[in-house]
Every structure is written in structure tokens, then in C-alpha cells.
Design an enzyme around this catalytic site. Structure first.
Site, PDB file in Angstrom:
ATOM      1  N   SER A   1       9.672 -38.006   0.609  1.00 48.87           N
ATOM      2  CA  SER A   1      11.058 -38.400   0.346  1.00 48.87           C
ATOM      3  C   SER A   1      11.740 -37.474  -0.663  1.00 48.87           C
ATOM      4  O   SER A   1      12.849 -37.752  -1.100  1.00 48.87           O
ATOM      5  CB  SER A   1      11.077 -39.842  -0.170  1.00 48.87           C
ATOM      6  OG  SER A   1      10.137 -39.969  -1.232  1.00 48.87           O
TER       7      SER A   1
ATOM      8  N   GLU B 114       9.453 -50.380   7.172  1.00 42.11           N
ATOM      9  CA  GLU B 114       8.787 -50.038   8.440  1.00 42.11           C
ATOM     10  C   GLU B 114       7.947 -51.227   8.929  1.00 42.11           C
ATOM     11  O   GLU B 114       7.947 -51.547  10.122  1.00 42.11           O
ATOM     12  CB  GLU B 114       7.886 -48.811   8.262  1.00 42.11           C
ATOM     13  CG  GLU B 114       7.260 -48.387   9.588  1.00 42.11           C
ATOM     14  CD  GLU B 114       6.202 -47.304   9.408  1.00 42.11           C
ATOM     15  OE1 GLU B 114       6.508 -46.272   8.792  1.00 42.11           O
ATOM     16  OE2 GLU B 114       5.077 -47.505   9.901  1.00 42.11           O
TER      17      GLU B 114
ATOM     18  N   SER C 124       8.929 -44.420  -5.009  1.00 43.64           N
ATOM     19  CA  SER C 124       8.339 -43.990  -3.729  1.00 43.64           C
ATOM     20  C   SER C 124       6.829 -44.227  -3.719  1.00 43.64           C
ATOM     21  O   SER C 124       6.090 -43.643  -4.508  1.00 43.64           O
ATOM     22  CB  SER C 124       8.648 -42.505  -3.500  1.00 43.64           C
ATOM     23  OG  SER C 124       7.761 -41.986  -2.539  1.00 43.64           O
ATOM     24  N   SER C 125       6.359 -45.081  -2.804  1.00 43.47           N
ATOM     25  CA  SER C 125       4.917 -45.364  -2.770  1.00 43.47           C
ATOM     26  C   SER C 125       4.163 -44.130  -2.276  1.00 43.47           C
ATOM     27  O   SER C 125       3.064 -43.831  -2.731  1.00 43.47           O
ATOM     28  CB  SER C 125       4.602 -46.579  -1.908  1.00 43.47           C
ATOM     29  OG  SER C 125       5.189 -46.444  -0.662  1.00 43.47           O
ATOM     30  N   ASN C 126       4.792 -43.380  -1.372  1.00 43.35           N
ATOM     31  CA  ASN C 126       4.182 -42.135  -0.907  1.00 43.35           C
ATOM     32  C   ASN C 126       4.075 -41.151  -2.069  1.00 43.35           C
ATOM     33  O   ASN C 126       3.080 -40.437  -2.212  1.00 43.35           O
ATOM     34  CB  ASN C 126       5.065 -41.590   0.235  1.00 43.35           C
ATOM     35  CG  ASN C 126       4.709 -40.180   0.606  1.00 43.35           C
ATOM     36  OD1 ASN C 126       5.424 -39.246   0.269  1.00 43.35           O
ATOM     37  ND2 ASN C 126       3.591 -40.029   1.281  1.00 43.35           N
TER      38      ASN C 126
ATOM     39  N   HIS D  53      13.705 -42.787   0.148  1.00 47.87           N
ATOM     40  CA  HIS D  53      13.366 -43.402  -1.144  1.00 47.87           C
ATOM     41  C   HIS D  53      13.460 -42.388  -2.272  1.00 47.87           C
ATOM     42  O   HIS D  53      12.455 -42.031  -2.898  1.00 47.87           O
ATOM     43  CB  HIS D  53      11.956 -43.997  -1.103  1.00 47.87           C
ATOM     44  CG  HIS D  53      11.843 -45.161  -0.179  1.00 47.87           C
ATOM     45  ND1 HIS D  53      10.693 -45.466   0.508  1.00 47.87           N
ATOM     46  CD2 HIS D  53      12.753 -46.087   0.189  1.00 47.87           C
ATOM     47  CE1 HIS D  53      10.903 -46.532   1.256  1.00 47.87           C
ATOM     48  NE2 HIS D  53      12.149 -46.927   1.082  1.00 47.87           N
TER      49      HIS D  53
HETATM   50  S1  SF4 Z   1       7.438 -38.256  10.554  1.00 43.14           S
HETATM   51 FE1  SF4 Z   1       7.962 -39.391   8.656  1.00 43.14          FE
HETATM   52  S2  SF4 Z   1       9.148 -41.159   9.348  1.00 43.14           S
HETATM   53 FE2  SF4 Z   1       8.062 -40.319  11.136  1.00 43.14          FE
HETATM   54  S3  SF4 Z   1       6.178 -41.487  11.208  1.00 43.14           S
HETATM   55 FE3  SF4 Z   1       5.731 -39.625  10.056  1.00 43.14          FE
HETATM   56  S4  SF4 Z   1       6.014 -40.234   7.908  1.00 43.14           S
HETATM   57 FE4  SF4 Z   1       6.999 -41.831   9.170  1.00 43.14          FE
END
Ligand code: SF4
Length: 289
Positions: A273, A131, A227-229, A41
């Protein structure tokens, strides 16, 4: 002025490995690689990968295409995607993060248990997030997806409930949702099984970032606005440092470097991201005012 890049910021290993796989395939002469949705993202990183030859397609396009090679990103996909690929002779390069894969299996098992006991599956996450679509797709979209406490009002808690979480959600909010479900189960006569499926690389990151934000006089947080994160982690920077600034690329501060010279120390950080090169760009600007 001291400029430091946060070592725990940037791609998590799931995203890093998906991007690496895309780069490796794109470096092979004559290959055409499609990706189902954005591999990460971040529009700056997507533009870079598109320049290397990556072609991003949406689900409608994917369903109509045949005989191509498609990358499955770290978020994972529902079984339907694999069935379409088989039918359309599409070669999949599956970069689903192993943590997400394991969660998909747990949800399947949890759903089977709930079917047996007449219970329900709840996923704490963002409805429509890739996800979550991949997780819910494992169980024919039978899970209730809740994003806030208010979403619990339409559910009943007089039956067994199993609670999962999208891997990138906030641990504190997950705990608040779990506590409220527990309270309602006790009140209505149901039971609750909690599977804390928040990725540890995410939950520890918030703590480390808070410390990083406090240890610098100002912080520049680099992330895509979508990006929500990124929104979540920037919130943590802001809570811990009033001089926290959100930017999407170095271009945004090119004309106002002078504004930052008053700070003795500046920390540069980003979301899961955010590619490292975007943070390096910002640091390079500040090193040479
Ligand atoms: S490593 Fe990244 S993609 Fe994998 S579960 Fe954690 S946050 Fe999600």
C-alpha cells in the site's frame, strides 16, 4: 552512501490499477468520484487523492446516497453493495482485483459443495477486513473466519471442511493453520480441502524483501502504521536486518539525516500500500544530506 529503492516494494498490480482508474476519472473535468472506503491503506496517498478530488465514504453514507459514481476498490465487495447501487441508481466503477474476483467465485462454489456434503467453509484472514467481508458476503456470511490457531478451538472437525485464505495473509501462518486443521480432521473423522488463495505477488514479495534487507547495511521501511501488510513486511525486514527502521513519511527523518550517514548502504522499501512517491521522497532526502 549507496541508496537503493527496492523494485519489488510498493503497490501490487490490483491496488495500482484501482488508483490509476481513480486518477483517470478524477482528471476528467466536472466528475465527482466517491470511493467506498480507503482505496489504499495509506493516509499519505489518500490525502493526495483527496486533493485531486476523491471523496471517501463509509458504508452508512453509501447506503443513503443516490445518483452518484462510486469506485469499488481492489479488495472487492459483497453482493449487497451491488444491490444497493442498483436500488439507489449508483454507478459503480468496479476496480476489484481479478485475483480477488476469482477467489470470490471459488468460495461460492466451495460453499455450494459444503452445503451438499454437510461441511463448513473456513477463511483464514482478519475478521472485519474489507476483502474478508467481500468474500464471506458471497456465501451469506456463513464462513468461519479464523485468524489464529486458538480460533479453531470453537469449531468441529468431524465434517468436511474447505479452507481458503485472504489473499494478503502470511504463507507460513496459513500452512500452520492448514496443518492443524488436517490434524484435527484426522482425529475427529472429518476431511479437509485446502485452497491456497494467498496472492503470489505477496508470497514472493516476502522472500525478495528478506534478501533486500540482508543486502543493505540499514533499511528504511515506509508504510502507514495501520497497514497490516506493512506490519508483516516490516517484521521480515527486522528479522533480516537489525538496522531496520519503520517510518510513515520522509518528514519523520528530516531532522535526523545525520543518524543514517554512518551506513555504507541504505535500502528503502515499503508495503503493497506504499506509493512509489513516498519512497522517492525518502531517497531524495538521503541523496542530499
Ligand atoms: S494483486 Fe494486490 S489486490 Fe490483487 S490479490 Fe494480490 S495483493 Fe490482493
Amino acid at each position: 552512501m549507496k541508496v537503493t529503492i527496492d523494485t519489488s516494494s510498493g503497490f501490487c498490480f490490483g491496488v495500482a490499477s484501482a488508483v490509476k482508474r481513480a486518477e483517470k476519472i478524477l482528471s476528467e473535468a466536472g466528475t465527482v468520484l466517491y470511493c467506498l472506503g480507503d482505496v489504499v491503506h495509506n493516509s499519505e496517498e489518500i490525502s493526495r487523492l483527496k486533493n485531486e478530488g476523491l471523496r471517501v465514504i463509509n458504508r452508512n453514507e453509501f447506503e443513503k446516497m443516490h445518483d452518484i459514481t462510486v469506485l469499488i476498490r481492489a479488495h472487492g465487495e459483497p453482493p449487497l453493495t451491488y444491490n444497493i447501487a442498483l436500488k439507489n441508481n449508483i454507478t459503480l466503477i468496479d476496480a476489484t482485483c481479478p485475483i480477488v474476483l476469482s477467489l470470490q467465485k471459488k468460495i461460492k462454489k466451495g460453499y455450494e459443495d459444503m452445503c451438499f456434503s454437510g461441511g463448513q467453509v473456513i477463511i483464514y484472514g482478519k475478521d472485519g477486513h474489507a476483502e474478508v467481508a467481500g468474500l464471506n458476503g458471497q456465501i451469506e456470511n456463513k464462513a468461519h473466519v479464523v485468524t489464529s490457531l486458538g480460533d479453531l478451538d470453537s469449531l468441529k472437525f468431524n465434517i468436511p471442511t474447505i479452507l481458503f485464505s485472504q489473499t494478503t495473509m502470511s504463507s507460513e501462518k496459513y500452512k500452520a493453520i492448514a496443518q492443524e486443521i488436517e490434524r484435527r480432521c484426522a482425529e475427529e473423522g472429518g476431511t479437509l480441502e485446502m485452497i491456497d488463495s494467498i496472492c503470489r505477488s505477496m508470497s514472493t514479495r516476502a522472500e525478495k524483501l528478506a534478501e533486500f534487507a540482508r543486502s543493505n547495511e540499514a533499511v528504511i521501511f515506509v508504510s502507514d502504521k495501520k497497514s497490516s501488510n506493512g506490519q508483516y513486511l516490516y517484521g521480515i525486514c527486522k528479522e533480516n536486518n537489525d538496522n531496520a527502521f519503520f517510518i510513515t513519511s520522509a518528514e519523520e527523518i528530516k531532522g535526523r539525516i545525520g543518524d543514517f550517514l554512518k551506513y555504507a548502504s541504505i535500502g528503502i522499501c515499503g508495503a503493497t500500500s506504499t506509493p512509489r512517491w513516498l519512497m522517492d521522497d525518502v531517497a531524495n532526502l538521503l541523496y542530499v544530506p
